[in-house]
Write an enzyme that holds these catalytic residues in place. Structure first.
Site, mmCIF file in Angstrom:
data_model
loop_
_atom_site.group_PDB
_atom_site.id
_atom_site.type_symbol
_atom_site.label_atom_id
_atom_site.label_comp_id
_atom_site.label_asym_id
_atom_site.label_seq_id
_atom_site.Cartn_x
_atom_site.Cartn_y
_atom_site.Cartn_z
ATOM 1 N N GLY A 231 0.817 -1.206 0.000
ATOM 2 C CA GLY A 231 0.000 0.000 0.000
ATOM 3 C C GLY A 231 0.848 1.251 0.000
ATOM 4 O O GLY A 231 2.039 1.199 0.302
ATOM 5 N N PRO A 232 0.231 2.377 -0.318
ATOM 6 C CA PRO A 232 0.973 3.636 -0.383
ATOM 7 C C PRO A 232 1.501 4.050 0.994
ATOM 8 O O PRO A 232 1.039 3.532 2.013
ATOM 9 C CB PRO A 232 -0.061 4.634 -0.913
ATOM 10 N N PRO A 233 2.474 4.953 1.019
ATOM 11 C CA PRO A 233 3.071 5.362 2.283
ATOM 12 C C PRO A 233 2.061 6.021 3.216
ATOM 13 O O PRO A 233 1.122 6.667 2.761
ATOM 14 C CB PRO A 233 4.161 6.370 1.875
ATOM 15 N N GLY A 234 2.274 5.816 4.500
ATOM 16 C CA GLY A 234 1.469 6.513 5.494
ATOM 17 C C GLY A 234 0.117 5.896 5.769
ATOM 18 O O GLY A 234 -0.683 6.446 6.516
ATOM 19 N N GLY A 236 -0.380 3.043 7.257
ATOM 20 C CA GLY A 236 -0.407 2.282 8.504
ATOM 21 C C GLY A 236 0.167 0.880 8.404
ATOM 22 O O GLY A 236 -0.154 0.031 9.227
ATOM 23 N N HIS A 453 -18.846 7.179 -13.180
ATOM 24 C CA HIS A 453 -18.271 6.067 -13.932
ATOM 25 C C HIS A 453 -18.456 4.745 -13.182
ATOM 26 O O HIS A 453 -18.988 3.775 -13.718
ATOM 27 C CB HIS A 453 -16.782 6.365 -14.168
ATOM 28 N N GLU A 454 -18.076 4.738 -11.914
ATOM 29 C CA GLU A 454 -18.184 3.496 -11.137
ATOM 30 C C GLU A 454 -19.646 3.128 -10.917
ATOM 31 O O GLU A 454 -20.015 1.955 -10.939
ATOM 32 C CB GLU A 454 -17.454 3.613 -9.802
ATOM 33 N N HIS A 457 -20.858 1.196 -13.923
ATOM 34 C CA HIS A 457 -20.521 -0.232 -13.864
ATOM 35 C C HIS A 457 -21.454 -0.947 -12.891
ATOM 36 O O HIS A 457 -21.980 -2.015 -13.168
ATOM 37 C CB HIS A 457 -19.092 -0.437 -13.340
ATOM 38 N N ASP A 531 -10.988 -0.343 -18.871
ATOM 39 C CA ASP A 531 -12.180 -1.064 -19.315
ATOM 40 C C ASP A 531 -12.045 -1.442 -20.786
ATOM 41 O O ASP A 531 -12.409 -2.545 -21.195
ATOM 42 C CB ASP A 531 -13.430 -0.181 -19.151
#
Ligand code: ADP
Ligand code: MG
Ligand code: ZN
Length: 619
Positions: A231-234, A236, A453-454, A457, A531
């Site tokens: 996961g991205p930094p920060g 946890g 958009h989501e 779907h 997509d």
């Protein structure tokens, strides 16, 4: 002890290159200054002024003085013609048996120290002049210059010692010599980690492997040896690993991937060995390897220079992991934000075969994280964490902690006893600058495009009979996707029916179609590129491999020069167009569901399956 710790820290933090350059420059300057000072003092005193004193002595008492040289003088001594001699600084004044006074000028360091003894043995009455009588006094200048010369030498010596100490510590940090990972007890609990419910759930399953090793041993069950937090930094990851250790009452060792890279040959490998040795001694133990990509990055991608060393380090890590029995009570947690660059070898079964995605939290998660960090702070009653959470989309856990801290600082600066909403506002604006630069905060406009958009779907997936049920829909970025709808099949399927593939195509079209309906055909975005990739692949397979197009028929169609034959290409095109039309019909018909779901997504950011279905059904 403290001093040594501090010194160690200081020397480990020093940039070696700069230190060496500074040292050499300083040494050069000092050598120069010291040399000049010293030679000034010596030249001035011994070469220039001392002879002047001799001249003065000679001038003061010129009568009957005969100047002799060393040869003549020694000859007279041998012949016992000298009665007495008085040795002065730069001159020997003698009185002959005949009463003649002779002066021998000399540079005393040219004679052997036995000179006075030789005279005495030859029966000469030797005496020494009091140096203070005739020797020149040191002038202030000479004295200062002398001291400067000496001081530089002392400094030079001290610097030499510093250099040695530095070399010692930097050797320690570059080799495995004396390197030992720190073992700590963690007092972090799962309750300290907020808004990462899924990660916590997965981790707590692992807990039993750590705490109930005996039970697993009895049944012969294999516990996993390592998991990877991605996961991205920060977000946890470190905190989760600590919480795992805290809950398991296990020892906790943190190392960073860079502890093992950029080292002398063999050091990385030895460090890995030490690491596991220490861990075994302290079991149950959790080894947390932060930024594991820097040690276990793809070997083929590693630079040719370090790659050999690099792969010995990885290999060592892998053999250590393969080597310990799964129930040994040592557990490795790796953290990375780039799983794509990891060496596939470390992801194989029995190694880091479990991955837990730790992502930026949604609005509810953010509220919970804020709750954790405002514990015990004097919040004003007006502060609504929900509102703050809503206005901090994209903030990681670390950013939120920072936000609370900045707000507290702001309040303190105002000398206010309580933290007010305004403090949070200005803290947010301050942090937003940094967070924006990281590119994780979206504008409201972009968020609403992604939400539509989501929702597109999701509405289609929820409406079509043979679609897999929706697990979650979210506008929180994960990986390359800015948002996504995740479906989870109820059963494993081994055969793909044509109708099912058409459904998938229709769902894939839903995102773009929703953008067109809500924002207009000219406002559609690049968000559909994933997509489109997937849809093209499915349609191409249907035509070229599955024989699902009546016109092309039951035959395998090969690519020629990277393109399908014209009629197959036309069939693919047709399938895609049909799917898009189907999506459009559905969404036009369910426009209210689409709008309801996209506003719900904007508000909550993440919506789980049941709620998606009920929103779609209600509208
Ligand atoms: P990572 O290892 O993913 O970069 P860290 O675990 O080091 O992130 O997070 C840094 C700090 O941010 C933590 O010590 C904690 O104070 C705060 N933090 C991050 N995520 C969370 C979370 N989910 N809940 C509570 N605090 C968090
Ligand atoms: Mg970290
Ligand atoms: Zn999409």
């Amino acid at each position: 002890m403290r001093l040594i710790e501090r010194m160690k820290k200081f020397f480990e933090d020093v940039n070696p290159d700069r230190f060496f350059v500074a040292f050499v420059l300083f040494a050069l300057i000092m050598t120069f200054v010291g040399g000049v000072a010293f030679s000034y003092a010596v030249t001035s005193h011994y070469v220039v002024r001392a002879p002047q004193v001799v001249e003065r002595v000679a001038v003061e008492d010129p009568q009957g003085v005969e100047k002799v040289d060393y040869g003549q003088f020694m000859k007279l001594v041998e012949d016992h013609k000298i009665k007495s001699a008085r040795i002065d600084m730069n001159v020997v004044n003698s009185v002959g048996v005949d009463g003649v006074r002779r002066t021998l000028r000399h540079d005393r360091w040219l004679y052997s120290w036995t000179f006075p003894k030789e005279l005495a043995e030859a029966g000469v009455d030797v005496s020494f002049a009091d140096p203070s009588e005739n020797a020149p006094e040191l002038t202030t200048g000479e004295r200062i210059m002398g001291y400067v010369g000496i001081a530089t030498q002392v400094l030079f010596f001290l610097m030499f010692i510093a250099l040695m100490v530095f070399l010692f510590f930097s050797l320690r940090s570059m080799t495995s010599f004396g390197w030992r990972p720190k073992v700590v007890k963690s007092d972090v609990r799962f309750t300290d980690v907020a808004g990462q419910e899924e990660s916590k759930k997965e981790l707590s399953e692992l807990l039993s492997f750590l705490t109930k090793t005996d039970a697993y041993e009895k049944t012969g069950a294999k516990a996993p040896k390592g998991i990877l937090l991605v996961g991205p930094p920060g977000t946890g990851k470190t905190l989760l690993a600590k919480a795992l250790a805290g809950e398991a009452k296990a020892s906790f060792i943190t190392v960073t991937g860079s502890d093992f890279s950029n080292r002398f040959i063999g050091a990385g490998k030895e460090r890995v060995e030490t690491l596991f040795k220490v861990a075994r001694k302290n079991k149950p133990c959790i080894i947390f390897i932060d930024e594991i990509d820097s040690v276990a990055g793809n070997r083929s991608a590693a630079s040719s220079d370090g790659s050999k060393e690099h792969s010995t380090t990885i290999n060592k890590l892998l053999t250590e992991m393969d080597g310990f029995a799964a129930n040994e009570g040592v557990f490795v947690v790796g953290a990375t934000n780039r799983i794509d660059v990891l060496d596939p070898a470390i992801l194989r079964p029995g190694r880091f075969d479990r991955h837990i995605h730790v992502n930026v939290s949604d609005v509810k998660g953010r509220e919970e994280i804020l709750e954790v960090h405002v514990r015990g702070l004097p919040l004003s009653k007006d502060v609504d964490l929900k509102t703050i959470a809503r206005s901090t989309a994209g903030f990681s856990g670390a950013a939120l902690r920072n936000l609370v801290n900045e707000a507290a600082i702001h309040a303190a600066r105002r000398e206010s006893p309580e933290i007010e909403p305004a403090d949070f506002d200005s803290a947010r604006d301050k942090i937003l600058v940094g967070v924006k630069r990281e590119g994780v905060v979206m504008s409201e406009r972009e968020k609403s495009v992604i939400a539509a958009h989501e929702a597109g779907h999701a509405v289609i997936a929820a409406s079509l009979e043979n679609a897999d049920p929706i697990h979650v829909a979210t506008i929180i970025p994960r990986g390359a996707a800015l948002g996504f709808v995740m479906q989870i099949p109820e059963h494993d399927t081994f055969l793909m029916s044509k109708s099912r593939l058409l459904t998938d195509l229709t769902i894939l079209m839903g995102g773009r179609v929703a953008e067109e309906l809500v924002f207009g055909e000219d406002e559609v975005t690049s968000g559909a590129s994933g997509d489109i990739d997937q849809a093209t692949r499915i349609a191409t397979n249907m035509v070229a491999r599955y024989g699902m197009d009546a016109g092309v028929g039951m035959r395998r169609v090969e690519m020629v020069n990277g393109a399908l034959p014209v009629e197959a290409e036309a069939a693919v095109q047709r399938l895609l167009l049909q799917a898009k039309e189907a999506a459009r019909r559905l969404l036009v018909e369910r426009r209210r569901s689409l709008d309801a779901l996209s506003s719900a997504l904007l508000l909550k950011e993440t919506i789980y399956g049941d709620e998606v279905r009920s929103i779609v059904a209600a509208a």
